[in-house]
Scaffold this active site. Structure first.
Site, PDB file in Angstrom:
ATOM      1  N   ASN A 106       0.828  -1.206   0.000  1.00  0.00           N
ATOM      2  CA  ASN A 106       0.000   0.000   0.000  1.00  0.00           C
ATOM      3  C   ASN A 106       0.862   1.256   0.000  1.00  0.00           C
ATOM      4  O   ASN A 106       1.925   1.291   0.623  1.00  0.00           O
ATOM      5  CB  ASN A 106      -0.938   0.003   1.212  1.00  0.00           C
ATOM      6  CG  ASN A 106      -1.890  -1.179   1.161  1.00  0.00           C
ATOM      7  OD1 ASN A 106      -2.017  -1.819   0.124  1.00  0.00           O
ATOM      8  ND2 ASN A 106      -2.535  -1.485   2.272  1.00  0.00           N
ATOM      9  N   VAL A 107       0.326   2.285  -0.656  1.00  0.00           N
ATOM     10  CA  VAL A 107       1.071   3.540  -0.750  1.00  0.00           C
ATOM     11  C   VAL A 107       0.408   4.605   0.130  1.00  0.00           C
ATOM     12  O   VAL A 107       0.729   5.782   0.042  1.00  0.00           O
ATOM     13  CB  VAL A 107       1.143   4.009  -2.231  1.00  0.00           C
ATOM     14  CG1 VAL A 107       1.923   3.013  -3.077  1.00  0.00           C
ATOM     15  CG2 VAL A 107      -0.251   4.234  -2.830  1.00  0.00           C
ATOM     16  N   ASP A 108      -0.552   4.175   0.984  1.00  0.00           N
ATOM     17  CA  ASP A 108      -1.401   5.153   1.691  1.00  0.00           C
ATOM     18  C   ASP A 108      -0.856   5.620   3.039  1.00  0.00           C
ATOM     19  O   ASP A 108      -1.399   6.539   3.644  1.00  0.00           O
ATOM     20  CB  ASP A 108      -2.828   4.590   1.858  1.00  0.00           C
ATOM     21  CG  ASP A 108      -2.867   3.247   2.603  1.00  0.00           C
ATOM     22  OD1 ASP A 108      -1.977   2.975   3.441  1.00  0.00           O
ATOM     23  OD2 ASP A 108      -3.815   2.464   2.347  1.00  0.00           O
ATOM     24  N   HIS A 123       5.848  -0.574  -2.704  1.00  0.00           N
ATOM     25  CA  HIS A 123       5.385   0.186  -3.872  1.00  0.00           C
ATOM     26  C   HIS A 123       5.478   1.704  -3.665  1.00  0.00           C
ATOM     27  O   HIS A 123       4.823   2.458  -4.378  1.00  0.00           O
ATOM     28  CB  HIS A 123       3.947  -0.231  -4.240  1.00  0.00           C
ATOM     29  CG  HIS A 123       3.849  -1.637  -4.762  1.00  0.00           C
ATOM     30  ND1 HIS A 123       2.658  -2.312  -4.912  1.00  0.00           N
ATOM     31  CD2 HIS A 123       4.813  -2.502  -5.185  1.00  0.00           C
ATOM     32  CE1 HIS A 123       2.893  -3.524  -5.395  1.00  0.00           C
ATOM     33  NE2 HIS A 123       4.185  -3.668  -5.553  1.00  0.00           N
ATOM     34  N   CYS A 154      12.808  22.685 -10.658  1.00  0.00           N
ATOM     35  CA  CYS A 154      13.674  22.813 -11.852  1.00  0.00           C
ATOM     36  C   CYS A 154      12.824  22.968 -13.107  1.00  0.00           C
ATOM     37  O   CYS A 154      13.363  23.126 -14.199  1.00  0.00           O
ATOM     38  CB  CYS A 154      14.603  21.599 -11.976  1.00  0.00           C
ATOM     39  SG  CYS A 154      13.805  20.131 -12.680  1.00  0.00           S
ATOM     40  N   GLY A 191      -5.412  -9.121   2.950  1.00  0.00           N
ATOM     41  CA  GLY A 191      -6.078  -8.160   2.064  1.00  0.00           C
ATOM     42  C   GLY A 191      -5.370  -7.911   0.754  1.00  0.00           C
ATOM     43  O   GLY A 191      -5.367  -6.778   0.270  1.00  0.00           O
ATOM     44  N   THR A 192      -4.801  -8.969   0.186  1.00  0.00           N
ATOM     45  CA  THR A 192      -4.216  -8.799  -1.145  1.00  0.00           C
ATOM     46  C   THR A 192      -4.736  -9.894  -2.067  1.00  0.00           C
ATOM     47  O   THR A 192      -4.877 -11.044  -1.644  1.00  0.00           O
ATOM     48  CB  THR A 192      -2.670  -8.792  -1.116  1.00  0.00           C
ATOM     49  OG1 THR A 192      -2.183  -8.751  -2.465  1.00  0.00           O
ATOM     50  CG2 THR A 192      -2.064  -9.985  -0.402  1.00  0.00           C
ATOM     51  N   SER A 193      -4.979  -9.507  -3.332  1.00  0.00           N
ATOM     52  CA  SER A 193      -5.434 -10.500  -4.311  1.00  0.00           C
ATOM     53  C   SER A 193      -4.281 -11.427  -4.683  1.00  0.00           C
ATOM     54  O   SER A 193      -4.496 -12.441  -5.339  1.00  0.00           O
ATOM     55  CB  SER A 193      -5.982  -9.795  -5.554  1.00  0.00           C
ATOM     56  OG  SER A 193      -4.987  -8.935  -6.082  1.00  0.00           O
ATOM     57  N   GLU A 219     -12.304 -12.621   0.587  1.00  0.00           N
ATOM     58  CA  GLU A 219     -12.742 -13.738  -0.273  1.00  0.00           C
ATOM     59  C   GLU A 219     -11.581 -14.676  -0.550  1.00  0.00           C
ATOM     60  O   GLU A 219     -10.440 -14.386  -0.155  1.00  0.00           O
ATOM     61  CB  GLU A 219     -13.333 -13.198  -1.574  1.00  0.00           C
ATOM     62  CG  GLU A 219     -12.423 -12.231  -2.294  1.00  0.00           C
ATOM     63  CD  GLU A 219     -13.128 -11.487  -3.428  1.00  0.00           C
ATOM     64  OE1 GLU A 219     -12.500 -11.345  -4.480  1.00  0.00           O
ATOM     65  OE2 GLU A 219     -14.294 -11.070  -3.239  1.00  0.00           O
TER      66      GLU A 219
HETATM   67  P1  OAD Z   1      -6.295  -5.735  -4.959  1.00  0.00           P
HETATM   68  O1  OAD Z   1      -7.313  -4.682  -5.225  1.00  0.00           O
HETATM   69  O2  OAD Z   1      -5.787  -6.522  -6.126  1.00  0.00           O
HETATM   70  O3  OAD Z   1      -6.878  -6.792  -3.945  1.00  0.00           O
HETATM   71  C1  OAD Z   1      -7.505  -6.412  -2.748  1.00  0.00           C
HETATM   72  C2  OAD Z   1      -7.837  -7.664  -1.965  1.00  0.00           C
HETATM   73  O4  OAD Z   1      -8.376  -7.249  -0.730  1.00  0.00           O
HETATM   74  C3  OAD Z   1      -8.858  -8.587  -2.633  1.00  0.00           C
HETATM   75  O5  OAD Z   1      -8.363  -9.922  -2.614  1.00  0.00           O
HETATM   76  C4  OAD Z   1     -10.114  -8.460  -1.735  1.00  0.00           C
HETATM   77  O6  OAD Z   1     -10.815  -9.675  -1.626  1.00  0.00           O
HETATM   78  C5  OAD Z   1      -9.472  -8.101  -0.406  1.00  0.00           C
HETATM   79  N1  OAD Z   1     -10.326  -7.328   0.521  1.00  0.00           N
HETATM   80  C6  OAD Z   1     -11.221  -6.353   0.225  1.00  0.00           C
HETATM   81  N2  OAD Z   1     -11.748  -5.844   1.341  1.00  0.00           N
HETATM   82  C7  OAD Z   1     -11.197  -6.516   2.390  1.00  0.00           C
HETATM   83  C8  OAD Z   1     -11.328  -6.456   3.803  1.00  0.00           C
HETATM   84  N3  OAD Z   1     -12.144  -5.588   4.395  1.00  0.00           N
HETATM   85  N4  OAD Z   1     -10.581  -7.317   4.551  1.00  0.00           N
HETATM   86  C9  OAD Z   1      -9.750  -8.207   3.960  1.00  0.00           C
HETATM   87  N5  OAD Z   1      -9.583  -8.309   2.633  1.00  0.00           N
HETATM   88  C10 OAD Z   1     -10.285  -7.477   1.854  1.00  0.00           C
HETATM   89  O7  OAD Z   1      -5.105  -5.032  -4.142  1.00  0.00           O
HETATM   90  P2  OAD Z   1      -3.609  -5.519  -3.940  1.00  0.00           P
HETATM   91  O8  OAD Z   1      -3.516  -6.986  -3.848  1.00  0.00           O
HETATM   92  O9  OAD Z   1      -3.042  -4.693  -2.852  1.00  0.00           O
HETATM   93  O10 OAD Z   1       0.185  -1.816  -7.405  1.00  0.00           O
HETATM   94  O11 OAD Z   1      -2.983  -5.049  -5.311  1.00  0.00           O
HETATM   95  C11 OAD Z   1      -1.613  -5.191  -5.511  1.00  0.00           C
HETATM   96  C12 OAD Z   1      -1.074  -4.066  -6.330  1.00  0.00           C
HETATM   97  O12 OAD Z   1      -1.829  -3.922  -7.532  1.00  0.00           O
HETATM   98  C13 OAD Z   1      -1.194  -2.703  -5.685  1.00  0.00           C
HETATM   99  O13 OAD Z   1      -0.159  -2.419  -4.792  1.00  0.00           O
HETATM  100  C14 OAD Z   1      -1.139  -1.784  -6.858  1.00  0.00           C
HETATM  101  C15 OAD Z   1      -2.128  -2.520  -7.728  1.00  0.00           C
HETATM  102  O14 OAD Z   1      -2.151  -2.206  -9.035  1.00  0.00           O
HETATM  103  C16 OAD Z   1       0.608  -0.847  -8.203  1.00  0.00           C
HETATM  104  O15 OAD Z   1      -0.023   0.174  -8.388  1.00  0.00           O
HETATM  105  C17 OAD Z   1       1.945  -1.136  -8.806  1.00  0.00           C
END
Ligand code: OAD
Length: 245
Positions: A106-108, A123, A154, A191-193, A219
């Protein structure tokens, strides 16, 4: 909570409590309950664009204003967001664990705002800007930005200092993340896909090196079958439950 779910939570809690070294990898899902939209799925679309259409050097070269408009929109949502119980549970774990490493895609900066002391940002950060001409980097938390696209002193075009598709991860953060994944005895993937590499590969690396793999996600994902435990539900509820004494 069903009997099965409470047994799974109890099992995960016992692994965490007995771990010498714990590592966690977080993704956009941990910030979803703070109101920050995830990238994939319906909520991830912005003006019909997918992140893969915007978060690339090519998209920025073609349409810097459009890319900046998207980042400015995300910055405004993040500025209003507060860390949630999932972020806070990980700060507790950092305090309690013998050794703990937090890796985030996360970048937040919500982990830092929740109080996490040490965060490996794979990231980058949405609050950092970098000049595409002189490569100077600086922090700017102005929301909204007064002029899009922003420029450096610049005169060069500024970009968000985040990692885009096709770009390398920051070397130091990545090598520390690999070390933490390969030497921990519990790896939490939250919380990552788990679709974006190389970050997603850290979970399999940890598992191959002998760590218990615990997934927490709203999920099922590509990782769920390989995980020792896949806990399905909101991170803001599951993480505090896991860490309850
Ligand atoms: P994704 O949007 O791909 O996935 C988010 C995940 O969070 C999904 O698997 C959801 O099921 C899950 N989720 C949603 N709400 C939730 C909750 N309340 N509790 C638990 N899980 C929950 O996001 P990332 O996997 O972070 O990179 O994506 C990876 C990267 O892709 C990001 O860092 C970004 C993006 O494009 C760049 O921009 C390079």
């Amino acid at each position: 909570m069903s009997r099965c779910e409470s047994e799974a939570i109890a099992q995960a809690r016992s692994w965490i409590n007995n771990a010498t070294a714990t590592t966690a990898l977080t993704g956009a899902g941990i910030s979803a309950e703070s109101g920050v939209p995830t990238f994939r799925g319906f909520a991830g679309l912005w003006k019909q664009f997918r992140p893969e259409d915007l978060a690339t050097p090519e998209a920025f070269a073609r349409h810097p204003e459009l890319v900046w408009e998207w980042y400015d929109w995300r910055r405004s949502l993040i500025a209003k967001a507060q860390p949630n119980p999932g972020h806070r549970a990980l700060t507790d774990l950092e305090r309690r664990a013998q050794s703990f490493t937090l890796i985030t895609q996360n970048v937040d900066r919500l982990h830092q705002r929740a109080g996490s002391q040490s965060v490996l940002e794979l990231h980058g950060s949405i609050w950092q800007l970098r000049c595409t001409a002189c490569h100077r980097e600086w922090s700017d938390e102005t929301v909204p930005l007064p002029h899009l696209p922003p420029t450096c002193r610049c005169g060069g075009l500024a970009r968000p200092a985040v990692v885009w598709f096709g770009e390398s991860l920051p070397r130091e953060a990545w090598s520390r993340a690999e070390r933490a994944a390969s030497t921990c005895d519990v790896f939490l993937v939250i919380g990552t896909s788990a679709l974006v590499y190389p970050a997603a590969g850290l979970a399999s690396l940890a598992h191959r090196c002998g760590a218990k793999l615990i997934e927490i996600n709203a999920e099922k994902t590509a990782l769920s079958n390989a995980a020792d435990l896949a806990l399905t539900g909101p991170a803001g509820e599951i993480l505090p439950a896991l860490l309850r004494e």
